[in-house]
Design a protein around this motif. Structure first.
Motif, PDB file in Angstrom:
ATOM      1  N   LEU A 174      31.755 -17.202  47.521  1.00 46.75           N
ATOM      2  CA  LEU A 174      30.592 -16.326  47.393  1.00 46.75           C
ATOM      3  C   LEU A 174      29.600 -16.840  46.357  1.00 46.75           C
ATOM      4  N   ALA A 210      33.599  -8.410  50.110  1.00 49.66           N
ATOM      5  CA  ALA A 210      33.739  -9.360  51.211  1.00 49.66           C
ATOM      6  C   ALA A 210      35.226  -9.579  51.452  1.00 49.66           C
ATOM      7  N   GLY A 265      31.116 -10.425  55.202  1.00 50.09           N
ATOM      8  CA  GLY A 265      30.410  -9.590  54.250  1.00 50.09           C
ATOM      9  C   GLY A 265      30.309  -8.173  54.768  1.00 50.09           C
ATOM     10  N   TRP A 294      25.914 -12.801  45.412  1.00 57.36           N
ATOM     11  CA  TRP A 294      25.679 -12.876  46.853  1.00 57.36           C
ATOM     12  C   TRP A 294      25.239 -11.522  47.388  1.00 57.36           C
ATOM     13  N   PRO A 296      24.766  -9.433  51.324  1.00 58.11           N
ATOM     14  CA  PRO A 296      24.723  -9.386  52.780  1.00 58.11           C
ATOM     15  C   PRO A 296      23.471  -8.619  53.227  1.00 58.11           C
ATOM     16  N   ILE A 312      25.038 -13.299  55.063  1.00 56.64           N
ATOM     17  CA  ILE A 312      25.268 -13.507  53.637  1.00 56.64           C
ATOM     18  C   ILE A 312      24.243 -14.484  53.072  1.00 56.64           C
ATOM     19  N   CYS A 320      20.002  -4.884  51.439  1.00 58.38           N
ATOM     20  CA  CYS A 320      21.319  -5.420  51.121  1.00 58.38           C
ATOM     21  C   CYS A 320      22.354  -4.407  51.579  1.00 58.38           C
TER      22      CYS A 320
END
Length: 544
Positions: free
Chosen positions: A282, A327, A358, A480, A482, A503, A526
């Motif tokens: 990630l 994740a 994700g 990170w 998604p 992601i 997100c």
């Protein structure tokens, strides 16, 4: 009391609004604001969208109706859902939460391509709610985003969702109201293809989730309130957070017309802020929240679900990550996985030993079952925890909760390595418009945003029907994300897979393309529910 229908609620909310847009809250006023004390779903204080500048297609406008007619809605598939407080058994541990009925996940909804899905949502919760159909390209006024496409579904009321199913595949549904998704309010939606080209003997729907609600007094709203104070030791008002457990603000009305959307009052619990979770996959920081449990189909690893089959059976596994902050790296002991779909759309088959999902992502895989008992393990990436289910085709001892199959550290396939099946590949074309979205903010101030601007539902990035649109996500944060687009499926690269959630690693830029063929107002956000509620979401608006 009189229960409003979808038609009366939406008519009053959007027709009165003209364009169905939300009144502006200035971006300056939202920067640095503790989002646990505001309600994105009813910014005008009434729970209904307020008038805003014209120039965009309304969620219930004629353009939306015309697009729906082109889908040629077919026979009705009627479903009744009740959102209610419930006691849920996770497998030897019971918790109080909110759910659809008394089961976790909620009852799977299964329909056929071309059907008209007709769902009545009855709200028996103490707070307003909604229903978003994750991944579906559907009519905009059914997308389930309070304050943008519909009004809140208030306690005691109901809402009728009705729309054509235009694409087969693996989808799911959940509220778009505060952090309610991180309770038990989610369930799979499977749209079957009457001309399904895959051949398999059995099907296993696997829903992954990180769980905090009802554990030692915790609630997702308390977690959000704790995170909103930031990691620097003080919140934005200068209150000391050292050693303070997450909690709702005593006496504050946390639903309807103030406070975090869908939040109850009075819950307390231990700190759930996660420190030091790291994952090379990630790109560094793995998550913000220390969820105490990780579940497969609502079950703890100590009491896993067992799926039975015969040796040699070809099994289609539909994987859904319904988590709030986690994740999952997934592997099936003793087996390879052949990826056939991601986010509902077919890909050129690719074989792997492990997959990374994700939040919000889905993958369909085929496996040929061997003889014995095998762990399906979902590693909470970077969090030193895992969820477990069991595939049993013969005799043998069931794997224990700590089992980690060797495949978990074997070949791992990412979405970027997949290619779209030719039947769904986006034709080559230069973009007509590029929308640049920089992912900004961090845990220190809980100021997650796009382009340095917290969520303002009156702001929208314009697109025009018929355009090829490129979304360029540049991740300037240390974490990170998604990213999820409502109402469309974008392509990762020229011949890359069609997806709605992807992601974006820290320090990288992800460019995705889609055709603007579904008019309305569509969220981009997100899918870490705590990041979106902090402000990392915005709206794409079709120009009228």
């Amino acid at each position: 009391m009189r229960t409003p229908t979808r038609r009366t609620v939406l008519g009053a909310a959007l027709a009165a609004a003209g364009t169905g847009l939300l009144a502006a809250c200035s971006s300056d006023s939202m920067k640095g604001m503790d989002h646990s004390s505001m309600n994105h779903s009813s910014m005008n204080g009434t729970g209904t969208p307020a008038a805003a500048p014209a120039g965009f297609v309304a969620p219930n406008g004629p353009e939306v109706a015309a697009a729906e007619a082109e889908r040629k809605p077919g026979p009705e598939r009627k479903v009744a859902l009740t959102a209610t407080e419930a006691t849920l058994d996770l497998g030897g541990r019971t918790v109080r939460s909110w759910a659809y009925g008394d089961r976790l996940p909620g009852q799977e909804v299964r329909a056929t391509l071309g059907d008209t899905l007709a769902v009545t949502l009855a709200n028996h919760l103490p707070r307003s709610t909604s229903l978003h159909w994750h991944g579906l390209a559907l009519r905009n006024d059914m997308d389930g985003v309070p304050g943008v496409t519909q009004a809140d579904v208030k306690p005691g009321a109901s809402f009728d969702y009705r729309f054509a199913l235009a694409h087969p595949g693996t989808y799911w549904f959940h509220p778009h109201s505060g952090v309610q998704q991180d309770r038990g309010l989610y369930a799979p939606l499977i749209v079957e293809d009457p001309k399904e080209p895959l051949r398999y003997d059995k099907e296993w729907v696997v829903v992954l989730d990180d769980w905090v609600d009802g554990v030692d007094g915790s609630t997702p709203d308390a977690v959000l309130a704790e995170l909103a104070k930031g990691m620097g030791g003080t919140d934005h008002s200068g209150h000391d957070m050292s050693g303070t457990p997450g909690m709702d603000m005593p006496g504050m009305d946390m639903g309807g017309t103030g406070g975090t959307r869908g939040a109850p009052t009075g819950s307390t619990g231990p700190s759930r802020m996660l420190m030091g979770a790291r994952s090379p996959l990630l790109g560094g920081d793995a998550g913000d929240v220390a969820h105490p449990f990780h579940l497969v189909n609502g079950r703890l690893a100590s009491a896993p679900e067992t799926f039975t089959a015969e040796p040699g059976d070809r099994i289609r596994i539909r994987l859904i990550n319904a988590g709030g902050d986690t994740a999952y790296r997934v592997a099936l002991g003793g087996h390879d996985l052949t990826v056939t779909h991601t986010d509902g759309f077919p890909v050129e088959p690719a074989t792997t030993q492990a997959l990374l999902l994700g939040m919000g992502e889905r993958y369909d895989v085929l496996v040929t079952a061997k003889d014995g008992v095998f762990p399906l393990t979902a590693l909470a990436e970077g969090k030193n925890a895992a969820a477990l289910a069991v595939l049993r085709t013969g005799g043998g001892t069931a794997p224990d909760a700590g089992t980690r199959p060797a495949e978990m550290d074997g070949r791992l396939l990412t979405a970027a390595q997949l290619k779209a099946d030719a039947s769904v590949r986006l034709p080559a074309k230069a973009p007509d418009r590029t929308v640049k979205l920089e992912l900004t903010g961090g845990m220190a101030k809980a100021d997650w945003a796009f382009n340095g601007r917290g969520y303002d539902p009156s702001q929208r990035y314009p697109v025009a029907a018929g355009e090829r649109v490129r979304l360029e996500f540049r991740n300037s944060t240390g974490m990170w994300h998604p990213v999820h687009l409502h109402g469309h499926a974008f392509a990762l690269g020229g011949d890359g897979p069609r997806k709605d959630t992807a992601i974006v690693l820290p320090g990288t830029t992800l460019a995705v393309d889609f055709d603007a063929d579904n008019p309305g107002l569509w969220m981009v956000h997100c899918h870490n529910v705590y990041h979106s509620e902090a402000g990392m979401m915005t709206v794409l608006g079709y120009q009228s």
